[in-house]
Enzyme design. Sequence first.
Site, PDB file in Angstrom:
ATOM      1  CG  HIS A  74      -5.602 -10.844  -2.206  1.00 35.59           C
ATOM      2  ND1 HIS A  74      -4.788  -9.836  -2.669  1.00 35.59           N
ATOM      3  CD2 HIS A  74      -6.450 -11.113  -3.230  1.00 35.59           C
ATOM      4  CE1 HIS A  74      -5.122  -9.516  -3.901  1.00 35.59           C
ATOM      5  NE2 HIS A  74      -6.127 -10.280  -4.273  1.00 35.59           N
ATOM      6  CG  ASP A 105      -1.994  -8.849  -0.962  1.00 37.93           C
ATOM      7  OD1 ASP A 105      -2.064 -10.084  -0.886  1.00 37.93           O
ATOM      8  OD2 ASP A 105      -2.859  -8.156  -1.522  1.00 37.93           O
ATOM      9  CB  SER A 184      -5.302 -10.327  -7.345  1.00 40.05           C
ATOM     10  OG  SER A 184      -6.215  -9.303  -7.077  1.00 40.05           O
TER      11      SER A 184
END
Length: 495
Positions: A74, A105, A184
Amino acid sequence: MTKFFFSLILLIAYANVAYANVSSELSVLRKSVFKIRTTSVAPDFRRPWKHFAAQSSYGSGFYIGDGKILTNAHVVSNQRFVTVQKDGDPTPQQARVLFAADDVDLALLTVEDPSYFKNLSKMQFGPLPKLLSPVECVGYPRGGEQISITEGVVSRISYRAYAHATYYEHLLVQVDSAINPGNSGGPVLQYGKVVGVAFQGFSDAQSTGYIIPVPVIQRFLADIKDGQYDGTPIDGLTTQDWALISPTARQFFGVPGQNSGSFISHVGHSSFLKDHLKMNDVLINLDNNEVGIDDKINWRGERVDFRVLIDLKLPGESLKASVVRDRKIMNLTIPVTKNPIHYESARKFERFPKFYTYGGLVFSTLSLNLLQSWGQRWFYDSPTPLRYIHTYAPLQPLPGIVEDVVVLLGRMPNAVNSYVQTPLYSIVKSVNNQPVTDLAKLKELISQSQDEYINIDYYYWETPSLLRKADADKAQADIVKTYQIHPEEFLGQEL
């Protein structure tokens, strides 16, 4: 008293040495952590030849050797331009995406100049962390430009959906460190080794973050060794946990013991298990792990959903299962195969969605992205037939449908289609009584038709779309020009 103070001094000295060692180790490892900046352009799924304005976002990543940086999918989704920047280096480097696995992911990046990674330490992977064990989250969360290191502990190990694609479930680890935007893709360390990748938080809870654990990472890296990513296996199982808590039910189905047995109520058509497991089977053991009435197994010291064993398999491997069928125990060896082409209920990440225009009618494919264009309440506000098909396609697809559920997405007013009364978002069934199995088939049936009229029928008795083919063919160029559908904008995407 003197002995007490001497012991205290030794304790402080040991603590200082330990702190110095940890600080020295982190100072080396932090050089292998990158700040990632992505310029992305998201497509407009209601107008598939258009896109929204470009946006910039930040994330983190880390060096795993061989000129490769691991991060979240992402972080680089819908990317047009990606740069990576080392800690302490003022100059970003352009990067390219080697692989992006949206289901787990995870993504792998590299740069063109291999010398960029000179003198960097390859980060080593550790085991699945234990509950209450300490971890450090390293990355570049919002709130500053410098690298950030926060401490926390492991608070839960479970099997849940990943937020990026919003459909797939995998093993995940919960920590009490908040995972903020920018974190992230960053490494989560334990005793100097990577035990996970930070990837999502929980906005409704304080100090709650989630990391992708090493078993999922290692499966991703093993999957791409042949140059392509096949994805995690689709189990397609619908089970009824606790269905066999009743002694009467256990006696009826012939299930041994008191606490084992997961009742299978459906096996999806896209599952590699469909030729091996059946409805009303009771799964009692999987790869030498007893399956409980709660659908869970004891695995690596934790009690997690039995599907974790399936999810970590690679194509070519096998799965051993014991089931009770017709009151008899059957021992099965099930080969794990690549996922077939099928309708995916997960979100998609692509430059432009597929679409086809004819006679001013715009056709595209059903996806979660299209449904979510109705906003956060899409499950209530999007058209009912689309919601229904999206929900039940994995269980019971429309006849002949394999991957594409073709939808009438729009009508660009023109004299040739002025009398078309078909409601928007109707689902295409056939062209001149020939079934439409996907978007390519729709184009083929229309473009190769020798009939005077094009009659497009829809599921659920919607009004058909009738066009005179000669008039529609003649009007096509004018419609494309009037509504500014320029082929160069969707090269390779329009069918």
